[in-house]
Design a protein around this motif. Sequence first.
Motif, PDB file in Angstrom:
ATOM      1  N   LYS A 157      52.070  29.229  49.824  1.00  0.00           N
ATOM      2  CA  LYS A 157      52.372  30.450  49.078  1.00  0.00           C
ATOM      3  C   LYS A 157      51.067  31.164  48.718  1.00  0.00           C
ATOM      4  O   LYS A 157      50.075  30.523  48.392  1.00  0.00           O
ATOM      5  CB  LYS A 157      53.134  30.119  47.796  1.00  0.00           C
ATOM      6  CG  LYS A 157      54.467  29.416  48.021  1.00  0.00           C
ATOM      7  CD  LYS A 157      55.077  29.037  46.682  1.00  0.00           C
ATOM      8  CE  LYS A 157      56.328  28.203  46.830  1.00  0.00           C
ATOM      9  NZ  LYS A 157      56.858  27.786  45.508  1.00  0.00           N
ATOM     10  N   LYS A 158      51.093  32.484  48.752  1.00  0.00           N
ATOM     11  CA  LYS A 158      49.877  33.257  48.504  1.00  0.00           C
ATOM     12  C   LYS A 158      50.090  34.308  47.413  1.00  0.00           C
ATOM     13  O   LYS A 158      51.165  34.901  47.315  1.00  0.00           O
ATOM     14  CB  LYS A 158      49.427  33.977  49.784  1.00  0.00           C
ATOM     15  CG  LYS A 158      49.095  33.059  50.945  1.00  0.00           C
ATOM     16  CD  LYS A 158      48.649  33.881  52.147  1.00  0.00           C
ATOM     17  CE  LYS A 158      48.314  32.995  53.337  1.00  0.00           C
ATOM     18  NZ  LYS A 158      47.856  33.801  54.508  1.00  0.00           N
ATOM     19  N   VAL A 159      49.040  34.514  46.621  1.00  0.00           N
ATOM     20  CA  VAL A 159      49.001  35.606  45.642  1.00  0.00           C
ATOM     21  C   VAL A 159      47.984  36.613  46.166  1.00  0.00           C
ATOM     22  O   VAL A 159      46.773  36.385  46.103  1.00  0.00           O
ATOM     23  CB  VAL A 159      48.605  35.105  44.243  1.00  0.00           C
ATOM     24  CG1 VAL A 159      48.480  36.265  43.280  1.00  0.00           C
ATOM     25  CG2 VAL A 159      49.632  34.103  43.732  1.00  0.00           C
ATOM     26  N   THR A 160      48.477  37.711  46.689  1.00  0.00           N
ATOM     27  CA  THR A 160      47.632  38.702  47.359  1.00  0.00           C
ATOM     28  C   THR A 160      47.428  39.934  46.483  1.00  0.00           C
ATOM     29  O   THR A 160      48.006  40.052  45.399  1.00  0.00           O
ATOM     30  CB  THR A 160      48.279  39.128  48.678  1.00  0.00           C
ATOM     31  OG1 THR A 160      49.527  39.781  48.374  1.00  0.00           O
ATOM     32  CG2 THR A 160      48.546  37.921  49.583  1.00  0.00           C
ATOM     33  N   ALA A 161      46.652  40.871  47.003  1.00  0.00           N
ATOM     34  CA  ALA A 161      46.442  42.136  46.284  1.00  0.00           C
ATOM     35  C   ALA A 161      47.758  42.889  46.124  1.00  0.00           C
ATOM     36  O   ALA A 161      47.985  43.549  45.103  1.00  0.00           O
ATOM     37  CB  ALA A 161      45.423  42.984  47.041  1.00  0.00           C
ATOM     38  N   ASP A 162      48.644  42.790  47.118  1.00  0.00           N
ATOM     39  CA  ASP A 162      49.946  43.454  47.013  1.00  0.00           C
ATOM     40  C   ASP A 162      50.768  42.888  45.859  1.00  0.00           C
ATOM     41  O   ASP A 162      51.504  43.619  45.186  1.00  0.00           O
ATOM     42  CB  ASP A 162      50.724  43.303  48.327  1.00  0.00           C
ATOM     43  CG  ASP A 162      50.168  44.188  49.430  1.00  0.00           C
ATOM     44  OD1 ASP A 162      49.431  45.152  49.104  1.00  0.00           O
ATOM     45  OD2 ASP A 162      50.451  43.911  50.615  1.00  0.00           O
TER      46      ASP A 162
ATOM     47  N   LEU B  10      45.452  32.013  45.101  1.00  0.00           N
ATOM     48  CA  LEU B  10      44.766  33.308  45.077  1.00  0.00           C
ATOM     49  C   LEU B  10      44.011  33.490  46.384  1.00  0.00           C
ATOM     50  O   LEU B  10      43.443  32.535  46.930  1.00  0.00           O
ATOM     51  CB  LEU B  10      43.803  33.350  43.898  1.00  0.00           C
ATOM     52  CG  LEU B  10      44.471  33.267  42.515  1.00  0.00           C
ATOM     53  CD1 LEU B  10      43.469  32.839  41.457  1.00  0.00           C
ATOM     54  CD2 LEU B  10      45.101  34.619  42.149  1.00  0.00           C
ATOM     55  N   THR B  11      43.964  34.709  46.881  1.00  0.00           N
ATOM     56  CA  THR B  11      43.423  34.923  48.231  1.00  0.00           C
ATOM     57  C   THR B  11      42.210  35.840  48.299  1.00  0.00           C
ATOM     58  O   THR B  11      41.516  35.870  49.318  1.00  0.00           O
ATOM     59  CB  THR B  11      44.513  35.515  49.145  1.00  0.00           C
ATOM     60  OG1 THR B  11      44.992  36.754  48.581  1.00  0.00           O
ATOM     61  CG2 THR B  11      45.679  34.545  49.308  1.00  0.00           C
ATOM     62  N   GLU B  12      41.937  36.614  47.251  1.00  0.00           N
ATOM     63  CA  GLU B  12      40.799  37.535  47.291  1.00  0.00           C
ATOM     64  C   GLU B  12      40.380  37.885  45.872  1.00  0.00           C
ATOM     65  O   GLU B  12      41.166  37.772  44.933  1.00  0.00           O
ATOM     66  CB  GLU B  12      41.158  38.806  48.065  1.00  0.00           C
ATOM     67  CG  GLU B  12      42.377  39.539  47.536  1.00  0.00           C
ATOM     68  CD  GLU B  12      42.854  40.614  48.490  1.00  0.00           C
ATOM     69  OE1 GLU B  12      42.063  41.528  48.791  1.00  0.00           O
ATOM     70  OE2 GLU B  12      44.014  40.530  48.937  1.00  0.00           O
ATOM     71  N   PRO B  13      39.121  38.295  45.677  1.00  0.00           N
ATOM     72  CA  PRO B  13      38.666  38.635  44.319  1.00  0.00           C
ATOM     73  C   PRO B  13      39.426  39.845  43.789  1.00  0.00           C
ATOM     74  O   PRO B  13      39.711  40.791  44.533  1.00  0.00           O
ATOM     75  CB  PRO B  13      37.176  38.919  44.501  1.00  0.00           C
ATOM     76  CG  PRO B  13      36.969  39.142  45.952  1.00  0.00           C
ATOM     77  CD  PRO B  13      38.041  38.407  46.672  1.00  0.00           C
TER      78      PRO B  13
ATOM     79  N   ASP C  94      40.696  33.611  54.417  1.00  0.00           N
ATOM     80  CA  ASP C  94      39.309  33.668  54.900  1.00  0.00           C
ATOM     81  C   ASP C  94      38.382  34.306  53.871  1.00  0.00           C
ATOM     82  O   ASP C  94      37.170  34.402  54.102  1.00  0.00           O
ATOM     83  CB  ASP C  94      39.243  34.469  56.203  1.00  0.00           C
ATOM     84  CG  ASP C  94      39.959  33.770  57.347  1.00  0.00           C
ATOM     85  OD1 ASP C  94      40.016  32.516  57.329  1.00  0.00           O
ATOM     86  OD2 ASP C  94      40.476  34.462  58.244  1.00  0.00           O
ATOM     87  N   ASN C  95      38.954  34.729  52.746  1.00  0.00           N
ATOM     88  CA  ASN C  95      38.165  35.459  51.752  1.00  0.00           C
ATOM     89  C   ASN C  95      37.900  34.614  50.498  1.00  0.00           C
ATOM     90  O   ASN C  95      37.768  35.141  49.405  1.00  0.00           O
ATOM     91  CB  ASN C  95      38.888  36.761  51.361  1.00  0.00           C
ATOM     92  CG  ASN C  95      37.924  37.822  50.851  1.00  0.00           C
ATOM     93  OD1 ASN C  95      36.711  37.678  50.963  1.00  0.00           O
ATOM     94  ND2 ASN C  95      38.467  38.889  50.284  1.00  0.00           N
TER      95      ASN C  95
END
Length: 787
Positions: A106-111, A135-138, A567-568
């Motif tokens: 499961k991912k928590v993205t900017a969207d 979490l996937t990105e700052p 990858d971030n």
Amino acid sequence: MKEEQHDKNTDPKKLPDAENPYRLLDLKLTKVKNSAAGVPAVIAAFSDLIEEKTVLRGTKALFKMNQVGGFDCPSCAWPDPDDERSPLGEYCENGAKALAEEATTKKVTADFFKENSVYDLAKLNDYQIGKMGRLTEPMYLPKNGRHYQPISWDDAFKKIAKHLNALESPDQAAFYTSGRTSNETSFLYQLFAKEFGTNNMPDCSNMCHETSGSALRPTIGIGKGTVTLDDFYDTDVIVIIGQNPGTNAPRMMSALSRGKKNGAKIIAINPLPEAGLMGFRNPQEINGVLRSGVKLADLYLPVKINGDMALLKALEIILLQFENKNPGKVFDYDFIKEKTTGYEAFLKQFDAYNLDDLAQLSGVSKEAIYEAAEIIAFKKRIIVCWGMGLTQQPNGVEMIREILNILLLKGSIGKPGAGVCPVRGHSNVQGNRTMMIDEKPTDEQLDRLQAFYGFNPPRSHGYDVVRAIKAMQEEKVKLLFCMGGNFLSATPDTTYVASSLRKLNLTVCVSTKLNRTHLIHGQEALILPTLSRSDLDIVNGEIQFVTTENSMGVVQSSKGMLKPISDNLINETQIVCKMAMATLGSKSVINWQKYHDSYDAVRDDIEKCIPGFENYNLRVREKAGFYLPNAARHGQFITKKFGDRAPFTLTSVPNNELAPDEYMMATMRTHDQFNTTIYGLDDRYRGIKNERRVIFMNQKDIEKAGFKVGDKVDLFNYDDNIERIAPLFIIVSYQIPEKNTVTYFPETNVLVSVNNVVKDSNMPASKYVKIKIKKHDSDIYKRINQL
């Protein structure tokens, strides 16, 4: 979830609640268990892998966790065997749950953040927040912003540097650390803070085992335990006090079971008869699968909350009686003469104590205390283990020293099969302190850093957790950087802490998953996503490993193997280095780029700055790692005040008197929880299903107060003449001493005053909270909103 439109949400001045939502789920009571682990634990472990949609990925990782060449469990700090490890798996149920959280797909993205405001996310409970995914990105939350928005790594570090360099003093920043952080990251983190100019390094030790270090360091010369795992296998007596291994360190039960099979007697001392203290069903053995398993505790002593000191004093009086009847067979006079000081004064104190009074104060019958004394009296190989049931008491330092008094009488420390064992709660919390994550560094530590690096580190003591919270409230601290953890949910006095955090200019959280501290923040906030313990970490084309230190002082390697979810992500070591380079620039005398590019380079310099790490890179690559020096383990007590002797300590028995309408409350974890991470909503061993807002009470207390099981109540604390309220809890009848109650944290952290601390260690005394209990009032929320 989608953002809900309502007046409160569109008002930028409306702040999200700091507490978990005040709503009940659907409590179901099941049978209280009398043993831990077994097949249900295996099923529960794998159900979490299914829930996190990571069955194949997670199962593959499970067989590498705690194995040689694999990665260290991100959960507790119980040590791995030095010799052969089980091919079926060196993990427990909670370790598997921790891995499932990391290995989730499961991912928590900017969207996700675009669709969900901070306000609406805060309406979820901690379980729901944690289950969103990795979490996937700052992400960045601007001043007065309602949604986190994506930010590049470069811009994130520029923003941190801008805030840090704008401070009037380096002491306006505080750098918090969780126990998950590796040795390499911890060393660089404290190094950066010191070169920046502050010793403000609050850490999770300040909330769990600071008390152990404060008690042991001045008395035996080291703030750690003195036993190894092998000592558990070959000892005569194991005393477990203020600790629940079945939930907090499940792999410990294997060691207890092995010691029991080899003839050890086990005494369990705790207000609750925890399943993990009573029995163990080893799922890797036929007896644990098909039969009832191993009975662990030979004797259970149901001590009152904070009645431990009275119990220990009573035990000493009976041991003294045995010694008078059997001269030289109970006390070790050669040890006392050669290794200790203060023996005569220690004995004289008992002229003022009455055994019957002490037994009554402890809540344990005199007959049961005699039985415990008989088990101990003529044995020398004795191990005493403890957890936060002692360290979070206001007199926790004194109680641990009283335990040490007993071991000194017996000569039961510094020899095989005997000694002290504070059971650490997080996988590298002990390593953090070894790496100088400490608001009170010693002159010797600072001198070594100065000699090697050439800068003059600050010498004044910094803020621990409690002092940092107060400094934020007083606006003496303007920026909080959290290297892991969930600061808001881990700390006491939630309303006060939330108010303190909101006064900050910037909060920065290095995290793997979403938590409540991301939602209760400073004027600006950053979330920096990082690799987990199980993630593959590649730097300049080479697979890296980190190192950790377990509860028994073993330093070992940990190498992740799962493809990162994004990858971030940046590993924690590089986050520190990038922050240092952005903040200090050409002013720094440290080659941060070298450390950024190579963990070996970090370890090469750790060995030059911290004793015990000679040939670090070579020795940590050995099969089981290496033990750090521990003079007390070998019977050498090197203290500043007492030279080469361990002192007997004079302590006092506290007055725990309660008003007629008061109860003593202790907070604790559920079995479906590790620290502030909520894996599920059940507490299987205690018979609780699908609810966390419960209060365990003695049936006699329930009836005396005019309540009944299942009643909804509100809880109040009035320390400092401030009304603190935790609303809407359900009464559950439980086997617990009268006038004692237990609740789960973080739901009742709001009741723990920031001033209710342990003497000498300044830890929150979350196991000693005086409360009042009243029938639930639906109008209570109006009063809460006015606080």
